[in-house]
Design a protein around this motif. Structure first.
Motif, PDB file in Angstrom:
ATOM      1  N   ASN A 156      32.198  48.986  45.531  1.00  0.00           N
ATOM      2  CA  ASN A 156      31.882  47.552  45.618  1.00  0.00           C
ATOM      3  C   ASN A 156      33.083  46.728  46.062  1.00  0.00           C
ATOM      4  OD1 ASN A 156      29.268  48.001  44.855  1.00  0.00           O
ATOM      5  ND2 ASN A 156      29.665  47.647  42.672  1.00  0.00           N
ATOM      6  N   ALA A 157      34.262  47.144  45.610  1.00  0.00           N
ATOM      7  CA  ALA A 157      35.478  46.393  45.970  1.00  0.00           C
ATOM      8  C   ALA A 157      35.810  46.577  47.454  1.00  0.00           C
ATOM      9  CB  ALA A 157      36.643  46.858  45.110  1.00  0.00           C
ATOM     10  N   GLY A 158      35.404  47.701  48.016  1.00  0.00           N
ATOM     11  CA  GLY A 158      35.622  47.928  49.451  1.00  0.00           C
ATOM     12  C   GLY A 158      36.841  48.775  49.756  1.00  0.00           C
ATOM     13  N   SER A 159      37.880  48.660  48.935  1.00  0.00           N
ATOM     14  CA  SER A 159      39.051  49.530  49.115  1.00  0.00           C
ATOM     15  C   SER A 159      39.871  49.539  47.829  1.00  0.00           C
ATOM     16  CB  SER A 159      39.933  49.039  50.272  1.00  0.00           C
ATOM     17  OG  SER A 159      40.690  47.924  49.849  1.00  0.00           O
ATOM     18  N   LEU A 160      40.736  50.514  47.728  1.00  0.00           N
ATOM     19  CA  LEU A 160      41.568  50.628  46.527  1.00  0.00           C
ATOM     20  C   LEU A 160      42.536  49.447  46.448  1.00  0.00           C
ATOM     21  CD1 LEU A 160      41.714  52.589  44.202  1.00  0.00           C
ATOM     22  CD2 LEU A 160      43.435  53.885  45.422  1.00  0.00           C
ATOM     23  N   THR A 161      43.040  49.024  47.625  1.00  0.00           N
ATOM     24  CA  THR A 161      43.976  47.896  47.657  1.00  0.00           C
ATOM     25  C   THR A 161      43.299  46.630  47.108  1.00  0.00           C
ATOM     26  OG1 THR A 161      44.734  48.911  49.697  1.00  0.00           O
ATOM     27  CG2 THR A 161      45.671  46.767  49.158  1.00  0.00           C
ATOM     28  N   THR A 162      42.074  46.355  47.608  1.00  0.00           N
ATOM     29  CA  THR A 162      41.354  45.170  47.123  1.00  0.00           C
ATOM     30  C   THR A 162      41.091  45.292  45.624  1.00  0.00           C
ATOM     31  OG1 THR A 162      40.174  45.356  49.215  1.00  0.00           O
ATOM     32  CG2 THR A 162      39.425  43.643  47.701  1.00  0.00           C
TER      33      THR A 162
END
Ligand SMILES: Nc1nc2c(ncn2[C@@H]2O[C@H](COP(=O)(O)OP(=O)(O)OP(=O)(O)O)[C@@H](O)[C@H]2O)c(=O)[nH]1
Ligand SMILES: [Mg+2]
Length: 365
Positions: A331-337
């Motif tokens: 859901n967040a889209g990436s680990l960084t986000t």
């Protein structure tokens, strides 16, 4: 080595055929009994859609699934515990297993001889169970002597052990498997250390004829389920030779074939899932370099122990675990986000790992 599943059963029931279907390793399969002598070992990848989604999200090409180890053991017959057939050497291989896949012949194939004439699932199950019970009795007899000697010391531990060994011994001598005996958690912990063959978790795998698949459960599976109810043993019907053929097909061909037979899933996928759940395993994921990887651990394991599954250095030098659920990550889209949003949690060594978590371990060497 991972969690070990051992194929056990009478000769000529299709253990090696199933082994090949599961592991893709071509081993000796034959119409004559005892075609397998030395155990064959293979690795079964555990298919997991979540791992693919996590890998795609992270833009990774290398995907390494969790695995189970499968061991194809020589056929057992009446008297095996006394050295008949290929003898009790093979019982030692069974002792190393975490889960027994007890293969029962359902398929008829008159050109493949059955050692006791016609297949008779109930009798066939009893033959195997009895051999395993006898092997446990012989094994426990040796232990018992020692335990009874120790019990003279009269400590509570020694007394508990003594009562337990007597209880299990009597149960086995009544022709019952040790797993059917109700034990307290404390007793169970002790008994597990004895590695009794009939205490290991077991699944009945009925090797059916191709035309019995799809639709309702055939008579063989129903009758075995009836027997299995008493011992709460899971039962699964598959066709080993068909599974092997399916494995050789291209994706499209396989799909068309399965649709025609009315099979939503391959028997192997059903079996692997069942085994995984029955062993009480859960999966966590790691992302490292170019690789997304799944790991199988026992439910309830803590973060530090889980790290040790990857490398013993990571367990020893464990500092913390960065944890996020696979869906939250998606859901967040990436680990960084996800990190920016503060939804990646920092957990300590005693944190209990949950199924489907993506974990980055911090450790010092
Ligand atoms: N029709 C049919 N034949 C099968 C099936 N599975 C195995 N067979 C045949 O049965 C014979 C014995 O199969 P194996 O896989 O060698 O059996 P096994 O249990 O490993 O036998 P041992 O190693 O001797 O104990 C072979 O000829 C197989 O081709 C099946 O699902 N259907
Ligand atoms: Mg074999």
């Amino acid at each position: 080595m991972g969690f070990k599943c051992g194929l056990v059963g009478l000769p000529n029931v299709g253990k090696s055929t199933l082994f090949t279907a599961l592991s893709n390793l071509p081993v000796e399969r034959a119409k004559y009994p005892f075609s397998t002598v030395e155990p064959n070992k293979g690795v079964i990848p555990v298919r997991d859609e979540r791992l693919y989604k996590v890998a795609v999200l992270a833009g990774l090409e290398k995907i390494t699934p969790a695995t189970l180890t499968i061991v194809d053991i020589a056929g057992l017959i009446k008297g095996a515990s006394k050295g008949e057939g290929l003898g009790n050497r093979f019982l030692a291989h069974i002792r190393e297993m975490d889960l027994l896949l007890h293969v029962i012949r359902g398929f008829k194939a008159t050109d493949v001889p059955h050692l006791a004439g016609e297949p008779d699932p109930q009798r066939d199950i009893e033959i195997i169970n009895l051999e395993l019970i006898l092997a446990d009795i012989a094994f426990l007899e040796k232990r018992r002597e020692k335990i009874l000697r120790n019990a003279k010391s009269n400590t509570p531990e020694a007394q508990l052990e003594k009562n337990l060994v007597e209880k299990i011994y009597a149960h086995l001598n009544n022709g019952k498997t040790a797993r059917t005996l109700l034990l307290s958690a404390e007793e169970k912990a002790i008994a597990e250390g004895w590695e009794l063959l009939t205490m290991k978790p077991e699944i009945y795998v009925v090797n059916l004829d191709e035309n019995e698949l799809g639709g309702k459960d055939p008579e063989t599976v129903l009758s075995i389920s009836q027997i299995a109810k008493e011992t709460q043993t899971p039962v699964i019907g598959i066709c080993a030779s068909l599974e092997e053929e399916l494995g050789e097909m291209e994706e499209d061909e396989r799909k068309a074939f399965m649709d025609e037979y009315g099979l939503p899933e391959t028997g192997l996928d059903r079996l692997i899932k069942l085994g995984y759940d029955y062993l009480g395993l859960i999966t966590f994921f790691t992302i490292k370099g170019k690789e997304a990887r799944a790991w199988a651990v026992e439910r309830g394991v803590n973060a530090r122990k889980a790290a040790g599954k990857i490398h013993s250095d990571m367990e020893r030098g464990f500092i913390a675990a960065e944890v996020i659920g696979w869906e939250e990550l998606l859901n967040a889209g990436s680990l960084t986000t996800a990190k920016e949003k503060g939804i990646v949690r920092l957990e300590g060594r005693d944190y209990t790992i949950k199924d489907g978590e993506v974990i980055l371990f911090r450790f010092k060497v």
